[in-house]
Design an enzyme around this catalytic site. Structure first.
Site, mmCIF file in Angstrom:
data_model
loop_
_atom_site.group_PDB
_atom_site.id
_atom_site.type_symbol
_atom_site.label_atom_id
_atom_site.label_comp_id
_atom_site.label_asym_id
_atom_site.label_seq_id
_atom_site.Cartn_x
_atom_site.Cartn_y
_atom_site.Cartn_z
ATOM 1 N N SER A 1 -9.967 -1.000 7.015
ATOM 2 C CA SER A 1 -9.195 -0.292 5.432
ATOM 3 C C SER A 1 -7.883 -1.449 5.218
ATOM 4 O O SER A 1 -7.850 -1.298 4.366
ATOM 5 C CB SER A 1 -7.982 0.818 5.996
ATOM 6 O OG SER A 1 -8.555 2.191 6.417
ATOM 7 N N LYS B 1 0.819 -1.260 -0.134
ATOM 8 C CA LYS B 1 0.147 -0.407 -0.189
ATOM 9 C C LYS B 1 0.569 1.145 -0.049
ATOM 10 O O LYS B 1 1.440 1.381 0.580
ATOM 11 C CB LYS B 1 -0.851 -0.155 0.912
ATOM 12 C CG LYS B 1 -1.899 1.033 1.278
ATOM 13 C CD LYS B 1 -2.629 0.729 2.482
ATOM 14 C CE LYS B 1 -3.692 2.007 2.898
ATOM 15 N NZ LYS B 1 -4.552 1.769 3.978
ATOM 16 N N SER C 1 -9.537 1.214 3.228
ATOM 17 C CA SER C 1 -9.046 2.237 2.179
ATOM 18 C C SER C 1 -7.894 1.104 1.783
ATOM 19 O O SER C 1 -7.290 1.829 0.557
ATOM 20 C CB SER C 1 -7.924 3.299 3.238
ATOM 21 O OG SER C 1 -6.574 2.941 4.492
#
Lengths: 488, 496, 95
Positions: free
Chosen positions: A178, A79, A154
């Site tokens: 997330s 990420k 996210s």
């Protein structure tokens, strides 16, 4: 043999045994990326050159007979919240669009040291604020199961990349769901470990008391293998737990005989999609059939979790995001009139609307005259939510619920209503408020063919129990073997 | 007269003295930032060394890069505990760091990691000696925090420059109660505090490098009024002299306003050393709202009883205790004892010279005149070319009459320049004092015999001539004769 | 509680975020809704409840006071939008 269908353990074994070169693996995945990335946009940065160089170096070391680690050649997406030295790290934000970090964070360093190959930096909601990946400054990411739908957020890019076979595993972060939420929406496995289990050093902060790093993978055992590498004490993180790392892979095969599974009434209340409820209840029955004991429990403060969470996380974020001021790194407004103008315009231009909204909300919650009514109140209710779980875990070993109350929604569908967007986090955020481990794994598909996630929560440092339940459930199904057909 | 009566009288006298100057009672509280003498910064391993080229003692953590985390320096905690225990404060068994949020270019993270409602130390007091009286100045708290970087303001051009070398250097903030009543007293408090932190070895005390910086809160109120007047904060004063001057200026300014019936603005001002005045910091007038909240990156600091005991057991003697001991044990005057305990290095030098056998009073005299005149900073005596034992040897020669006071100074100068011992220099230069009464008597007789007219004058009542006779004898002996012996013999001969 | 555009503006200044008039108005409305939702916490009597700032039962670990090499200055400054003579550069600070 299809390289991209090998599990983490199987692939690493072949690379270590030199039946497969790390370069071949990297090339196979880079080919997948070349094919699907234009549609999915799961990455903010693809580092093909870096990945191939790392793979070549691994092959060279293997040829010399060196042990390159348990994740030899495993292709990973990080990420874009993980700080990677020399590789652009944006956190999904315009304000860091060109930031090339001067240092490397702990989780990515541990992966690399274990032989993993970083393919690139995955798309995400800006500063991890969002549940749909629509808040990325670098364009939306799409769900491999239905490209008109969101991948969740996210860590949307991480989950989409894993589901779409653009990487074998990924790292995400989870502040209020997330990791688990996009894992559920993309039909893969994601675990948020106990707060402090994985170092946060070199992980760009959203809400420091809630943020936790975890892996996203296709199977529980893959996730366990990745977690074993990244977990453990780090002297660079004062909130890192000193306890030894568990045997997560082994736990996946331990079975659930004798385990008590708590089912909280509050998580099966109004608002839960009936198709999801059916799938989750079937999963609980399945676990009971495998030897677990099902116990009814209550988590009475659940309905206060959203308010508590958004007060605390925005307050912490307002402080964590103060460093983006255009002085030492990142975007800087052109031709500032004075210092204040430099700050105000840099931050306005650099942050997207959701981040600005949360900064304003968090600043308000901490400001003079409101601190006690909002921030301090939130901290007290956080205690009540923790106590709910402590009491529940006296009666059960794990809690099994749905990962989210609703089906994966379409791009743009919920953008206009932040409160509705926040309310969908109801099943994932209590876990962060209490610092507990929580894992999401696929437990079926809707009639429309959309993945449904099952969530397993454990007591602090109860990762092994969580893996035991997830692994046991997974053995009886083949949800995790389904591959999405990405329609371009 | 009872003790209480004496005290009441003294107080009345002090009050009368102050009231004569102004109708206002002055109330002062100081917040002193003490830079700790650790090797590394509070939350990262960067060096704290002063004077490095800009931005060279900087890492990802102290430059506030995204993703970094603070890790607490153990030594900083120990140092803060030392001061807390030395001043008799209560150590919080659980204290907490908090974030103080504000934007400024020298503050890389946009917040300062400090302590707020759970500081490491609460209470305690600093004992000072002021106007010949002991005074106990109560402390509110002592807490740990990180320093900010440095902004360099260019006189020309539209830019300021930022150096982060100092960002993250550990500070303790020592907050006094509003217990100080005069600028001189505030300066003495700061001086004493500096002595304490130096004696504890937790701060180098270099004022010129900003190792002690002070914010002063001052308000005026009519004598006898309970409620405090409106407080003005004067920021960033870095010397004793400036503390005193800034406060004197504020008393004038505020007193003037009050006398004219005007009100005092609650505000922050800064000391302008060149102009000798305080100035309003208008740009900081906007409402401060620091939005303190507990630092989520650092769990609470738990202090164990064992650590407290160990730190307490290792506390050195503090300057005021030393001063007391020097007066009581060594019989030094208040002045000598005070001066010798201003800096640890002076006390150390003194103690070692006395331990080497020299007489305390002689050591004190010598140090405060001959030694201090040869160094620019009293702390340099630790590196003086003449060691304490060397001074003791010289003073021994003086004491036993082997050298005269005048020659001793000559020998001292040579010792300082050459590094040789007093005995070596005296032997080689033939500088020993003659205490052989036979040889001196000869010289005395020679002088008396050579000046019959002067002898007559003396005997006729011009006794002041005695000094002239002594001088003649000393000259004849090249200064080596023991002047006391010369005196005795001359008296015998002239009066007898 | 309703949050006014003026309050949003004030908070925006504290947070050093420039906000347009439209944005301020929209934020005031959105925040009012959120804050109204948050006020459900008032139902709970938390007077006797300790606040949680850390979920861990941990004390603060400490590191030894040993110097670690700093970053090379070129690296520290490499990402700065504006630097000169080894310093970061900002618009003139007026005290």
């Amino acid at each position: 043999m299809d390289i991209v269908e090998l599990t983490v353990t199987a692939l690493a074994e072949r690379v270590r045994g030199r039946q497969l070169s790390a370069v071949e693996v990297a090339q196979a995945y880079l080919a997948r990326i070349a094919e699907l990335e234009p549609t999915l946009h799961a990455f903010i940065t693809v580092d093909a050159e870096g990945a191939l160089a790392a793979a070549r170096a691994l092959d060279l070391r293997l040829a010399r007979g060196e042990d390159v680690g348990p994740l030899a050649g495993v292709p990973i997406a990080l990420k874009d919240i993980f700080v990677t030295q020399g590789l652009r790290t944006t956190c999904g934000s315009r304000i860091l669009a060109d930031w090339v970090p001067p240092y490397e964070g702990t989780p990515s360093a541990r992966l690399r040291a274990a032989g993993a190959v970083v393919l690139g930096k995955a798309n995400m909601d800006e500063f991890a604020m969002g549940s749909s990946n629509e808040n990325s400054a670098f364009g939306v990411c799409r769900n491999p199961w239905d490209v008109d739908r969101v991948p969740g957020g996210s860590s949307g890019g991480s989950a989409a990349a894993v589901a779409g076979r653009l990487c074998l595993g990924a790292l995400g972060t989870d502040t209020g769901g997330s990791i688990r939420q996009p894992a559920a929406l993309c039909g893969v496995v994601g675990i948020k470990p106990t707060y402090g289990r994985v170092s946060r050093y070199g992980v760009i902060a959203f809400a420091s008391s809630l943020d936790q790093v975890g892996p996203i993978a296709r199977t529980t055992e893959d996730a366990a293998a990745l977690l074993e590498v990244i977990a453990g004490h780090d002297p660079l993180d004062a909130t890192s737990l000193p306890q030894p790392v568990g045997r997560y892979r082994e736990a996946c095969r331990r079975g659930v005989r004798g385990l008590r599974i708590g089912v909280p009434a509050e998580y099966f209340a109004a608002g839960l999609d009936p198709e999801i409820e059916t799938a989750v209840r079937a999963a609980i029955d399945q676990l009971a059939a495998q030897g677990a004991e099902v116990v009814d429990i209550s988590l009475p403060h659940t309905k206060y979790a959203i308010a508590t969470y958004y007060l605390l996380c925005t307050a912490e974020a307002s402080s964590n995001l103060a460093r983006y001021d255009g002085v030492r790194f990142g975007l800087r407004a052109a031709r500032p009139r004075d210092l204040r103008d430099l700050y105000s315009r840099t931050r306005h231009d650099g942050f997207g609307p959701e981040v600005r909204r949360r900064i304003i909300l968090g600043t308000f919650a901490l400001s003079a005259g409101y601190y006690d009514a909002y921030y301090a109140k939130g901290q007290r209710v956080r205690t009540l939510i923790r106590q709910d779980f402590s009491r529940a875990f006296e009666r059960c070993d794990v809690i099994v619920v749905s990962t989210l109350p609703i089906m994966v929604f379409k791009l743009g569908e919920r953008l206009d209503d932040s409160l509705q967007m926040y309310l969908a986090d109801i099943y994932t955020i209590s876990c962060n408020l209490a610092g507990l481990p929580g894992l999401s794994l696929p437990c079926g598909f809707s009639r429309q063919g959309l993945p449904i996630g099952l969530q397993v929560l454990g007591p602090p440092l109860g990762e092994e129990q969580v893996f035991a339940v997830a692994g046991s459930y997974e053995q009886a199904h083949d949800w995790h073997r389904r591959v999405p057909e990405v329609r371009r | 007269m009872t003790m209480a009566m004496t005290m009441a009288k003294t107080m009345a006298k002090t009050m009368a003295k102050t009231m004569a100057k102004t109708p206002w009672e002055v109330v002062i509280g100081l917040e002193v930032h003490v830079q700790l003498a650790t090797q590394t910064k509070l939350f990262c391993g960067c060096s704290t060394q002063f004077g490095a080229p800009p931005n060279t003692n900087v890492c990802a953590v102290c430059s506030g890069q995204p993703g970094v985390l603070p890790v607490l320096n153990a030594q900083a905690i120990t140092f803060a505990l030392k001061l807390g225990l030395a001043t008799g404060g209560t150590i919080r068994r659980r204290s907490r760091f908090a974030r103080k949020n504000y934007f400024y270019p020298d503050l890389p993270k946009g917040y300062q990691i400090s302590q707020y409602d759970e500081p490491l130390v609460e209470g305690g007091a600093v004992e000072i000696w002021y106007e010949g009286q002991p005074r106990s100045i109560g402390l509110t708290r002592i807490h740990l925090e990180e320093d900010a970087g440095k902004n360099v303001h260019l006189a020309t051009g539209a830019a300021s420059l930022v150096d982060l070398n100092r960002a993250g250097v550990p500070l303790i903030e020592v907050v006094s109660e509003p217990a100080l009543r005069a600028p001189e007293e505030a300066a003495e408090y700061m001086r004493t505090l500096r002595g304490i932190v130096r004696a504890l070895g937790i701060c180098d005390g270099n004022l010129e490098q900003g190792s002690l910086r002070c914010d002063a809160n001052i308000s005026l109120r009519p004598w006898g009024q309970q409620a405090l007047g409106t407080k003005v904060e004067v920021k960033n004063i870095n010397s004793f002299r400036f503390v005193q001057k800034a406060l004197e200026y504020e008393i004038e300014r505020q007193g003037g306003l009050l006398t004219r019936g005007q009100t005092i603005q609650q505000e922050t001002r800064q000391w302008n050393a060149e102009g000798g005045r305080t100035e309003s910091m208008r740009s900081k007038e906007e409402a401060h709202d620091y939005r303190y909240f507990p630092e989520p990156d650092l769990p609470p600091v738990m202090i164990e009883e064992g650590l407290i005991d160990a730190v307490r057991a290792a506390l050195p003697e503090l300057p005021l205790q030393r001063r007391q001991r020097l007066m009581e044990q060594d019989g030094l005057s208040e002045y000598d004892a005070t001066e010798l305990t201003r800096e640890s290095e002076l006390t150390d030098y003194y103690s070692r010279a006395v331990a080497a056998g020299a007489l305390p009073k002689r050591v004190a005299n010598w140090m405060l005149t001959e030694l201090l005149s040869r160094v620019t900073d009293a702390r340099d005596v630790a590196q003086a070319p003449v060691a304490p034992a060397g001074l003791a040897e010289l003073l021994g020669l003086l004491e036993s009459g082997k050298v005269s006071g005048k020659l001793a100074k000559e020998i001292w100068a040579k010792m300082w320049d050459s590094g040789r011992t007093a005995l070596q220099i005296a032997t080689e230069g033939g500088l020993f004092q003659q205490s052989d009464s036979g040889a001196i008597e000869q010289a005395v007789r020679a002088v008396v015999d050579a000046h019959p007219d002067r002898v007559a004058d003396y005997r006729a009542g011009k006794t002041k001539l005695m000094g002239w006779f002594v001088g003649q004898v000393m000259q004849a002996t090249q200064g080596k004769a023991n002047p006391q012996l010369v005196n005795t013999l001359l008296t015998q001969l002239l009066d007898g | 509680m309703k949050i006014s555009p003026e309050q949003v503006q004030k908070v925006g200044e504290l947070a050093r975020l420039q906000l347009s008039v439209d944005e301020t108005a929209a934020l005031a409305e959105q925040l009012s809704r959120l804050v109204e939702h948050f006020e459900q916490l008032d139902e709970l009597d938390t007077a006797a409840v300790e606040p949680t700032s850390h979920v861990l039962p941990l004390g603060c670990p400490e590191r030894p006071d040993v110097t670690v090499a700093s970053l090379a200055r070129e690296l520290v400054l490499s990402q700065a939008p504006l630097h000169e003579d080894g310093y970061f550069v900002v618009p003139k600070i007026i005290d």
